[in-house]
Design a protein around this motif. Sequence first.
Motif, PDB file in Angstrom:
ATOM      1  N   LYS A  40       0.832  -1.203   0.000  1.00 16.66           N
ATOM      2  CA  LYS A  40       0.000   0.000   0.000  1.00 16.66           C
ATOM      3  C   LYS A  40       0.864   1.249   0.000  1.00 16.66           C
ATOM      4  O   LYS A  40       0.549   2.241  -0.670  1.00 16.66           O
ATOM      5  N   LYS A  41       1.968   1.205   0.745  1.00 10.24           N
ATOM      6  CA  LYS A  41       2.879   2.359   0.771  1.00 10.24           C
ATOM      7  C   LYS A  41       3.502   2.583  -0.593  1.00 10.24           C
ATOM      8  O   LYS A  41       3.631   3.737  -1.057  1.00 10.24           O
ATOM      9  N   GLU A  42       3.897   1.525  -1.287  1.00  8.61           N
ATOM     10  CA  GLU A  42       4.478   1.678  -2.617  1.00  8.61           C
ATOM     11  C   GLU A  42       3.451   2.254  -3.591  1.00  8.61           C
ATOM     12  O   GLU A  42       3.772   3.124  -4.403  1.00  8.61           O
ATOM     13  N   GLN A  43       2.206   1.768  -3.535  1.00  7.78           N
ATOM     14  CA  GLN A  43       1.159   2.317  -4.385  1.00  7.78           C
ATOM     15  C   GLN A  43       0.924   3.790  -4.062  1.00  7.78           C
ATOM     16  O   GLN A  43       0.728   4.614  -4.959  1.00  7.78           O
ATOM     17  N   PHE A  44       0.953   4.116  -2.775  1.00  9.62           N
ATOM     18  CA  PHE A  44       0.750   5.496  -2.353  1.00  9.62           C
ATOM     19  C   PHE A  44       1.873   6.378  -2.900  1.00  9.62           C
ATOM     20  O   PHE A  44       1.608   7.469  -3.433  1.00  9.62           O
ATOM     21  N   ASP A  45       3.120   5.908  -2.767  1.00  6.60           N
ATOM     22  CA  ASP A  45       4.257   6.682  -3.278  1.00  6.60           C
ATOM     23  C   ASP A  45       4.131   6.915  -4.779  1.00  6.60           C
ATOM     24  O   ASP A  45       4.358   8.040  -5.269  1.00  6.60           O
ATOM     25  N   GLU A  46       3.779   5.875  -5.511  1.00  9.02           N
ATOM     26  CA  GLU A  46       3.655   5.998  -6.963  1.00  9.02           C
ATOM     27  C   GLU A  46       2.552   6.982  -7.343  1.00  9.02           C
ATOM     28  O   GLU A  46       2.729   7.818  -8.236  1.00  9.02           O
ATOM     29  N   SER A  47       1.418   6.897  -6.644  1.00 11.84           N
ATOM     30  CA  SER A  47       0.297   7.791  -6.954  1.00 11.84           C
ATOM     31  C   SER A  47       0.662   9.241  -6.647  1.00 11.84           C
ATOM     32  O   SER A  47       0.343  10.147  -7.431  1.00 11.84           O
ATOM     33  N   HIS A 106       3.660  16.683   2.150  1.00 12.58           N
ATOM     34  CA  HIS A 106       3.613  15.593   3.134  1.00 12.58           C
ATOM     35  C   HIS A 106       2.189  15.450   3.649  1.00 12.58           C
ATOM     36  O   HIS A 106       1.381  16.382   3.574  1.00 12.58           O
ATOM     37  N   PHE A 107       1.903  14.259   4.198  1.00 15.68           N
ATOM     38  CA  PHE A 107       0.544  13.887   4.589  1.00 15.68           C
ATOM     39  C   PHE A 107       0.528  13.535   6.080  1.00 15.68           C
ATOM     40  O   PHE A 107       1.098  12.518   6.487  1.00 15.68           O
ATOM     41  N   PRO A 108      -0.111  14.361   6.917  1.00 17.93           N
ATOM     42  CA  PRO A 108      -0.160  14.058   8.360  1.00 17.93           C
ATOM     43  C   PRO A 108      -0.858  12.740   8.676  1.00 17.93           C
ATOM     44  O   PRO A 108      -0.519  12.068   9.644  1.00 17.93           O
ATOM     45  N   ASP A 109      -1.847  12.360   7.866  1.00 16.31           N
ATOM     46  CA  ASP A 109      -2.636  11.152   8.148  1.00 16.31           C
ATOM     47  C   ASP A 109      -2.229   9.972   7.270  1.00 16.31           C
ATOM     48  O   ASP A 109      -3.028   9.055   7.065  1.00 16.31           O
ATOM     49  N   MET A 110      -0.982   9.980   6.784  1.00 19.21           N
ATOM     50  CA  MET A 110      -0.590   8.909   5.872  1.00 19.21           C
ATOM     51  C   MET A 110      -0.568   7.552   6.573  1.00 19.21           C
ATOM     52  O   MET A 110      -1.011   6.550   6.016  1.00 19.21           O
ATOM     53  N   ASN A 111      -0.080   7.510   7.818  1.00 24.31           N
ATOM     54  CA  ASN A 111      -0.032   6.232   8.531  1.00 24.31           C
ATOM     55  C   ASN A 111      -1.428   5.662   8.735  1.00 24.31           C
ATOM     56  O   ASN A 111      -1.639   4.450   8.612  1.00 24.31           O
ATOM     57  N   SER A 112      -2.385   6.542   9.057  1.00 22.04           N
ATOM     58  CA  SER A 112      -3.769   6.079   9.212  1.00 22.04           C
ATOM     59  C   SER A 112      -4.314   5.579   7.884  1.00 22.04           C
ATOM     60  O   SER A 112      -5.056   4.587   7.834  1.00 22.04           O
ATOM     61  N   TYR A 113      -3.935   6.252   6.794  1.00 19.60           N
ATOM     62  CA  TYR A 113      -4.397   5.839   5.475  1.00 19.60           C
ATOM     63  C   TYR A 113      -3.835   4.458   5.119  1.00 19.60           C
ATOM     64  O   TYR A 113      -4.562   3.598   4.602  1.00 19.60           O
ATOM     65  N   ILE A 114      -2.534   4.234   5.417  1.00 18.72           N
ATOM     66  CA  ILE A 114      -1.933   2.928   5.155  1.00 18.72           C
ATOM     67  C   ILE A 114      -2.547   1.872   6.062  1.00 18.72           C
ATOM     68  O   ILE A 114      -2.856   0.750   5.635  1.00 18.72           O
ATOM     69  N   PHE A 115      -2.749   2.239   7.329  1.00 20.87           N
ATOM     70  CA  PHE A 115      -3.300   1.272   8.296  1.00 20.87           C
ATOM     71  C   PHE A 115      -4.719   0.866   7.932  1.00 20.87           C
ATOM     72  O   PHE A 115      -5.131  -0.268   8.189  1.00 20.87           O
ATOM     73  N   SER A 116      -5.482   1.789   7.328  1.00 24.97           N
ATOM     74  CA  SER A 116      -6.878   1.473   6.998  1.00 24.97           C
ATOM     75  C   SER A 116      -6.985   0.320   6.006  1.00 24.97           C
ATOM     76  O   SER A 116      -7.987  -0.385   5.974  1.00 24.97           O
ATOM     77  N   SER A 117      -5.933   0.101   5.223  1.00 22.97           N
ATOM     78  CA  SER A 117      -5.976  -0.973   4.230  1.00 22.97           C
ATOM     79  C   SER A 117      -5.758  -2.347   4.854  1.00 22.97           C
ATOM     80  O   SER A 117      -6.085  -3.361   4.236  1.00 22.97           O
ATOM     81  N   VAL A 118      -5.192  -2.386   6.059  1.00 25.09           N
ATOM     82  CA  VAL A 118      -4.947  -3.680   6.721  1.00 25.09           C
ATOM     83  C   VAL A 118      -5.765  -3.805   8.001  1.00 25.09           C
ATOM     84  O   VAL A 118      -5.558  -4.713   8.793  1.00 25.09           O
ATOM     85  N   ARG A 119      -6.692  -2.865   8.201  1.00 21.65           N
ATOM     86  CA  ARG A 119      -7.470  -2.852   9.440  1.00 21.65           C
ATOM     87  C   ARG A 119      -8.315  -4.106   9.597  1.00 21.65           C
ATOM     88  O   ARG A 119      -8.569  -4.560  10.712  1.00 21.65           O
ATOM     89  N   PHE A 120      -8.743  -4.680   8.488  1.00 22.44           N
ATOM     90  CA  PHE A 120      -9.617  -5.847   8.563  1.00 22.44           C
ATOM     91  C   PHE A 120      -8.903  -7.057   9.151  1.00 22.44           C
ATOM     92  O   PHE A 120      -9.544  -8.024   9.567  1.00 22.44           O
ATOM     93  N   MET A 121      -7.548  -7.028   9.199  1.00 24.21           N
ATOM     94  CA  MET A 121      -6.795  -8.151   9.747  1.00 24.21           C
ATOM     95  C   MET A 121      -6.661  -8.082  11.269  1.00 24.21           C
ATOM     96  O   MET A 121      -6.279  -9.061  11.905  1.00 24.21           O
TER      97      MET A 121
END
Length: 519
Positions: free
Chosen positions: A35-42, A242-257
């Motif tokens: 997810k971080k790599e996709q975020f960086d690319e986008s 820079h994105f203050p909520d980037m960690n929350s954004y990355i975490f939201s993709s794995v929250r279901f686990m």
Amino acid sequence: MNKKTIWTIAVIMGLSFLALLFLQLKYIEEMAKMKKEQFDESVNRALYQASRNLELNETLRYLEKDVSNTNRRAFSKDSVIYDKDGNIQQSHQFSVADNDGNVYSSFELKTIKAKPAQTPKAMILRSDRNSEKQAKKSMQEIVRNRYIYQKAMLDEVVYNILYSASDKPLKERINFKLLDQDLKAEMMNNGINIPYHFTVSTQDGREVYRCPDYTEDGEEYTYSQLLFRNDPQTKMGVVKVHFPDMNSYIFSSVRFMIPSIVFTVILLLTFLFTIVSVFRQKRLSEIKNDFINNMTHELKTPIASISLAAQMLNDESVAKSPQMFKHLGGVINDDSKRLRFLVEKVLQMSMFDKQKVVFKKKHLDLNEMVESIANTFTLRVEHTGGKIYTEIEAVDSGIYVDEIHFQNVINNLLDNAVKYRKPEQPLDVYIRTWNDDTHLYFSVYDTGMGIKRDDLKKIFDKFYRVHTGNRHDTKGFGLGLAYVKTIVDQHDGEIRVESDYGKGTTFTIKLPKLKDGQA
């Protein structure tokens, strides 16, 4: 099921749970990384497109400015000329010039026609075809000349941008509000819809602009993009986002686990609790068996003595003298007291477990109590070839305790020192009292066999007895030190033990000092 089998099952199950938990955590780590790599690319793609839009907007502004400021106009001129042969020649001239008459570009379209009366029909048709071809050719020439003219204008704009735009400071070249809008639009186009902060700076690091709501949260993950990439290096700009909520954004993709991991941890903890309970029950079972064996042996001795004395009293063949009656009565009395003591000891621990014991506290002097009890043990210690040493150093020795129970505490510690001495070696016992500003201390140090480190953690447990190998001369239920700790705790004190196996053991009791109102 034996202990080894339980251990094998526990290890296999534990490793299975840990492996499952490790795989889940590894899966979450890989998902977050992806997810971080996709975020960086986008983000990089959005920044590149926003910088390109910035350059296009600058070019568009120069084009609009050039068109609005130009004074050029297009002119056309038609003329008809008769040549010497009587032919008609039509001329259409197009030109672009300014108001002062300066011509920038021009082209001319000519059409030749013969006299109608002198031209045969076949020649008229041929002349019309030629005129049509010439018209097409002329139109192509018009388009070509217009293209050349427009290209010249574009070249002029490009030269203007190259030689004048890059000389302007970044503040004048960039519309920051429009840049913010482009960044937001491109972020959304690339699937990123979270707050961001950005700054614009020169190539050498001087900050030119900072967004109004700028914060430093998330600056460790900053993305940069060059502005005006084709300009000289000293004229380029840099936009940083820079994105203050980037960690929350990355975490939201794995929250279901997370629920899966929580359930796995719960299962692991439940398994560990079950294994601990199994071993505890097994240990309690072993302690119970030891307790029953010890209790049976302890009770058999006085019962056998009482039974034997009773048989001798009932046996008519045995001569009974006053001395014999006195001896048998003493045996029955002593063993009865011993039976009563053993039963009361077990009952006392049962009462402590049920919190039903009631203390009869009163003010006493610890120094006096220690000296009195030490005197009663003097003969037993000297019988081993050793001696009791008392060091009475406590100045404020007043205590508020239950006299009977606290005497039992000191008696138990001294009794253990005597029972667990080194065989065939003299025993020395050192009793000491002292105090500091807040507490009163009492210690018993003996030169006996000591206690192993593994046993030190368990000696205050009920029914636990330190193993003495094949020796069976030391009897007990394993309740003495458990009783001691319970009494000390009930009096708001602390007890600790230090031992060097083969050299001796020290028990230290810390009691709260009497306050002025209690003295």
